[in-house]
Scaffold this motif. Structure first.
Motif, PDB file in Angstrom:
ATOM      1  N   ALA A   1       8.544  38.745   8.927  1.00  0.00           N
ATOM      2  CA  ALA A   1       8.720  37.860  10.077  1.00  0.00           C
ATOM      3  C   ALA A   1       9.850  38.360  10.972  1.00  0.00           C
ATOM      4  O   ALA A   1       9.759  38.283  12.208  1.00  0.00           O
ATOM      5  CB  ALA A   1       9.000  36.440   9.608  1.00  0.00           C
ATOM      6  N   LEU A   2      10.924  38.866  10.392  1.00  0.00           N
ATOM      7  CA  LEU A   2      12.041  39.389  11.179  1.00  0.00           C
ATOM      8  C   LEU A   2      11.632  40.630  11.959  1.00  0.00           C
ATOM      9  O   LEU A   2      12.138  40.876  13.065  1.00  0.00           O
ATOM     10  CB  LEU A   2      13.223  39.696  10.251  1.00  0.00           C
ATOM     11  N   GLU A   3      10.737  41.427  11.395  1.00  0.00           N
ATOM     12  CA  GLU A   3      10.253  42.595  12.118  1.00  0.00           C
ATOM     13  C   GLU A   3       9.384  42.188  13.314  1.00  0.00           C
ATOM     14  O   GLU A   3       9.435  42.817  14.375  1.00  0.00           O
ATOM     15  CB  GLU A   3       9.439  43.489  11.179  1.00  0.00           C
ATOM     16  N   ASN A   4       8.629  41.103  13.156  1.00  0.00           N
ATOM     17  CA  ASN A   4       7.733  40.645  14.229  1.00  0.00           C
ATOM     18  C   ASN A   4       8.464  39.846  15.299  1.00  0.00           C
ATOM     19  O   ASN A   4       8.077  39.869  16.475  1.00  0.00           O
ATOM     20  CB  ASN A   4       6.594  39.800  13.639  1.00  0.00           C
ATOM     21  N   ASP A   5       9.493  39.091  14.892  1.00  0.00           N
ATOM     22  CA  ASP A   5      10.194  38.229  15.835  1.00  0.00           C
ATOM     23  C   ASP A   5      11.668  38.174  15.442  1.00  0.00           C
ATOM     24  O   ASP A   5      12.065  37.392  14.581  1.00  0.00           O
ATOM     25  CB  ASP A   5       9.576  36.820  15.827  1.00  0.00           C
ATOM     26  N   ALA A   6      12.489  38.982  16.111  1.00  0.00           N
ATOM     27  CA  ALA A   6      13.915  39.049  15.766  1.00  0.00           C
ATOM     28  C   ALA A   6      14.669  37.801  16.192  1.00  0.00           C
ATOM     29  O   ALA A   6      15.800  37.572  15.750  1.00  0.00           O
ATOM     30  CB  ALA A   6      14.547  40.287  16.417  1.00  0.00           C
ATOM     31  N   SER A   7      14.071  36.947  17.035  1.00  0.00           N
ATOM     32  CA  SER A   7      14.779  35.753  17.528  1.00  0.00           C
ATOM     33  C   SER A   7      15.019  34.713  16.443  1.00  0.00           C
ATOM     34  O   SER A   7      15.849  33.824  16.601  1.00  0.00           O
ATOM     35  CB  SER A   7      13.991  35.126  18.678  1.00  0.00           C
ATOM     36  N   VAL A   8      14.278  34.793  15.329  1.00  0.00           N
ATOM     37  CA  VAL A   8      14.456  33.799  14.264  1.00  0.00           C
ATOM     38  C   VAL A   8      15.533  34.217  13.273  1.00  0.00           C
ATOM     39  O   VAL A   8      15.809  33.486  12.316  1.00  0.00           O
ATOM     40  CB  VAL A   8      13.128  33.566  13.505  1.00  0.00           C
ATOM     41  N   ALA A   9      16.156  35.378  13.497  1.00  0.00           N
ATOM     42  CA  ALA A   9      17.174  35.874  12.555  1.00  0.00           C
ATOM     43  C   ALA A   9      18.328  34.880  12.454  1.00  0.00           C
ATOM     44  O   ALA A   9      18.832  34.374  13.458  1.00  0.00           O
ATOM     45  CB  ALA A   9      17.681  37.246  12.998  1.00  0.00           C
ATOM     46  N   GLY A  10      18.734  34.584  11.230  1.00  0.00           N
ATOM     47  CA  GLY A  10      19.846  33.679  10.984  1.00  0.00           C
ATOM     48  C   GLY A  10      19.489  32.217  11.051  1.00  0.00           C
ATOM     49  O   GLY A  10      20.362  31.354  10.872  1.00  0.00           O
ATOM     50  N   LYS A  11      18.219  31.892  11.285  1.00  0.00           N
ATOM     51  CA  LYS A  11      17.810  30.487  11.389  1.00  0.00           C
ATOM     52  C   LYS A  11      17.199  30.012  10.071  1.00  0.00           C
ATOM     53  O   LYS A  11      16.883  30.799   9.193  1.00  0.00           O
ATOM     54  CB  LYS A  11      16.824  30.312  12.547  1.00  0.00           C
ATOM     55  N   ARG A  12      17.031  28.703   9.994  1.00  0.00           N
ATOM     56  CA  ARG A  12      16.565  28.090   8.752  1.00  0.00           C
ATOM     57  C   ARG A  12      15.558  26.995   9.048  1.00  0.00           C
ATOM     58  O   ARG A  12      15.648  26.308  10.062  1.00  0.00           O
ATOM     59  CB  ARG A  12      17.741  27.506   7.980  1.00  0.00           C
ATOM     60  N   ALA A  13      14.614  26.824   8.125  1.00  0.00           N
ATOM     61  CA  ALA A  13      13.624  25.749   8.250  1.00  0.00           C
ATOM     62  C   ALA A  13      13.392  25.110   6.888  1.00  0.00           C
ATOM     63  O   ALA A  13      13.247  25.813   5.887  1.00  0.00           O
ATOM     64  CB  ALA A  13      12.321  26.287   8.820  1.00  0.00           C
ATOM     65  N   TYR A  14      13.384  23.770   6.898  1.00  0.00           N
ATOM     66  CA  TYR A  14      13.001  23.018   5.697  1.00  0.00           C
ATOM     67  C   TYR A  14      11.542  22.617   5.872  1.00  0.00           C
ATOM     68  O   TYR A  14      11.208  21.774   6.716  1.00  0.00           O
ATOM     69  CB  TYR A  14      13.856  21.762   5.537  1.00  0.00           C
ATOM     70  N   VAL A  15      10.674  23.205   5.071  1.00  0.00           N
ATOM     71  CA  VAL A  15       9.233  22.996   5.219  1.00  0.00           C
ATOM     72  C   VAL A  15       8.715  22.167   4.055  1.00  0.00           C
ATOM     73  O   VAL A  15       9.016  22.448   2.892  1.00  0.00           O
ATOM     74  CB  VAL A  15       8.483  24.347   5.279  1.00  0.00           C
ATOM     75  N   GLN A  16       7.945  21.154   4.404  1.00  0.00           N
ATOM     76  CA  GLN A  16       7.330  20.311   3.374  1.00  0.00           C
ATOM     77  C   GLN A  16       5.826  20.501   3.424  1.00  0.00           C
ATOM     78  O   GLN A  16       5.234  20.604   4.495  1.00  0.00           O
ATOM     79  CB  GLN A  16       7.688  18.844   3.607  1.00  0.00           C
TER      80      GLN A  16
ATOM     81  N   PHE B   1      15.928  32.718   7.326  1.00  0.00           N
ATOM     82  CA  PHE B   1      15.495  33.980   7.945  1.00  0.00           C
ATOM     83  C   PHE B   1      16.712  34.864   8.142  1.00  0.00           C
ATOM     84  O   PHE B   1      17.412  34.795   9.164  1.00  0.00           O
ATOM     85  CB  PHE B   1      14.789  33.697   9.271  1.00  0.00           C
ATOM     86  N   ASN B   2      17.009  35.625   7.103  1.00  0.00           N
ATOM     87  CA  ASN B   2      18.126  36.572   7.172  1.00  0.00           C
ATOM     88  C   ASN B   2      17.705  37.853   6.485  1.00  0.00           C
ATOM     89  O   ASN B   2      16.642  37.937   5.884  1.00  0.00           O
ATOM     90  CB  ASN B   2      19.389  35.982   6.532  1.00  0.00           C
TER      91      ASN B   2
END
Length: 471
Positions: free
Chosen positions: A398-413, A468-469
């Motif tokens: 995912a980081l290779e496809n979209d670098a803008s999400v680097a360092g972000k976090r998501a809680y997914v249910q 996403f790190n």
């Protein structure tokens, strides 16, 4: 108290798993010394194995291990539901006892009663050995106490008790038999057995094992007598004559031991093939199964949480009134998450959550309403290490496809259905861009091992924290 109760249940599982194969494979064999060592080893393992935890052995997918885990998990979950949020067992001002508190108290009282009974029997044996003694004689390692009363012959530690009426016609055979008990230190076995029976006073398997151990003691003593040149026919005739005599010294080794038919059978039984000794090796895989079951992190965490809650509940209340606080809760992330969520940490993210609940409140709500009733939580194929590797691999993509999400976090249910498939994917908390990438990761997951509720397949919700790190 609860920690001791859980230990006792684990000990009972070990005792049962190790003793039952013995009854099928070794009980009828004439390896008396080996059988004695085997039974003592089972007793020792029953005391020690419940305290051993080797996480590297955890393999919860094995059928036997899974069954043991489910029984212990069911016990701990029922304990938690019984205690609830307001335990009434902790204050001196409270007069109502919860069922689990009563169970723990009954267990402790049972241990005390079992030990008191054995101590009373020891005291009575001491009185009987010296009371009514006609004469004493030192014979090697033993001291003989000859009684004028018609007392049944028995031995304890280094003392042999025999009546004068038995000593004159049968003294040689009886003394040889009792000396065999003394030389073999059978009284020490009985003391060790007493300790296990006190811990397992409620478990019938413990008493069956104790009977087997006493039988082996008698087989050893009988074999010793016959190897001293005593006639087999005369000795068996003596056993039959004395079989009708009753004795009240069941705690000690006694000549009039019950099951005379079994003793005579073992005397006439041909010697077992030495190769059959290899059957004792069953203890090794059985021990490994037990260690594997007790090494499961989820199982140990669950048991530890229940014990910790109960111990806190049983503490005396503070003298000064404290403001009412919310009870300590357990989140799914503590049990099943790839890593601990940190809901208290402030995240610099764009929060457009699909629910007004915080991630902590949502996870706690899921746990209370679902996981408290599950006997087996859902599981990613291969366990948590496999889930961690799967997520890390797809995070890197995912980081290779979209670098803008680097360092972000998501809680997914998401929900894991009875057939193991995933649906109802949603954002609990986190960045929206990271959420879209997290959905892609979840959608690529393989079929899960579904949850179970008392043996039946069940739907279950799962909350996963994805960072996403580049770590």
């Amino acid at each position: 108290m609860m920690a001791l109760l859980v230990y006792s249940i684990k000990s009972a599982l070990v005792l049962t798993l190790l003793y039952l194969p013995y009854t099928l494979m070794l009980r009828q064999e004439s390896f008396f010394r080996m059988n004695r060592i085997t039974l003592l080893t089972i007793l020792m393992l029953a005391l020690v194995l419940p305290m051993v935890d080797i996480p590297s052995l955890a393999t919860p997918t094995q059928p036997v291990v899974y069954e043991m885990q489910q029984r212990i998990m069911l016990m701990t979950q029922e304990a938690e539901s019984q205690w609830g949020q307001d335990t009434l067992c902790h204050g001196m001002s409270q007069s109502i006892l919860t069922p689990m508190c009563l169970l723990a108290l009954v267990y402790i009282i049972g241990i005390c009663l079992a030990l008191c009974i054995r101590l009373w029997q020891l005291f009575r044996i001491g009185q009987i050995i010296r009371g009514g003694c006609l004469w004493t004689d030192k014979s090697g390692e033993a001291t003989i106490y000859c009684h004028i009363d018609d007392v049944a012959p028995f031995s304890w530690m280094r003392s042999i008790v025999i009546s004068e009426s038995d000593y004159k016609p049968f003294g040689c055979e009886i003394l040889l038999h009792e000396k065999a008990h003394i030389l073999s230190l059978h009284s020490m076995d009985i003391l060790f057995l007493t300790l296990v029976e006190a811990v397992q006073w409620w478990n019938p398997i413990a008493y069956l094992l104790g009977r087997s151990l006493r039988d082996v003691h008698e087989y050893q003593a009988d074999d010793y007598v016959l190897h001293q040149g005593i006639s087999l026919h005369n000795y068996q005739e003596l056993l039959v004559k004395k079989a009708l005599a009753n004795t009240s010294y069941a705690f000690a080794n006694n000549f009039n031991h019950s099951l005379i038919k079994k003793r005579i059978y073992m005397m006439n039984h041909p010697k077992s093939n030495p190769w059959l000794r290899s059957k004792v090796l069953y203890i090794l895989p059985a021990t490994l199964v037990v260690l594997t079951a007790f090494a499961t992190p989820k199982l140990n965490e669950k048991v530890g949480e229940i014990v910790e809650k109960v111990e806190k509940a049983t503490e005396m209340p503070q003298p000064s009134p404290q403001p009412e606080q919310q009870p300590e809760s357990i989140t799914i992330s503590d049990v099943t998450n790839m890593q601990s969520a940190e809901p208290k940490e402030e995240l610099a993210v764009e929060e457009e959550a699909t629910d007004t609940l915080s991630s902590e409140d949502y996870v706690n709500d899921v746990y209370r309403n679902e996981y408290i009733n599950l006997t087996q939580p859902p599981e990613f194929p291969g366990g948590m290490s496999a889930l961690r590797a799967f997520v890390q691999l797809h995070v890197a993509q995912a980081l290779e496809n979209d670098a803008s999400v680097a360092g972000k976090r998501a809680y997914v249910q998401f929900r894991i259905k009875k057939n193991g498939t995933i649906d109802n994917i949603g954002l609990v908390r986190g960045d929206r861009e990271a959420y879209h990438e997290a959905i892609k990761i979840v959608e690529q997951m393989p079929q899960w091992i579904p949850a179970r509720r008392y043996g039946d397949l069940a739907d279950a919700h799962f909350v996963l924290t994805i960072d996403f790190n580049n770590d």
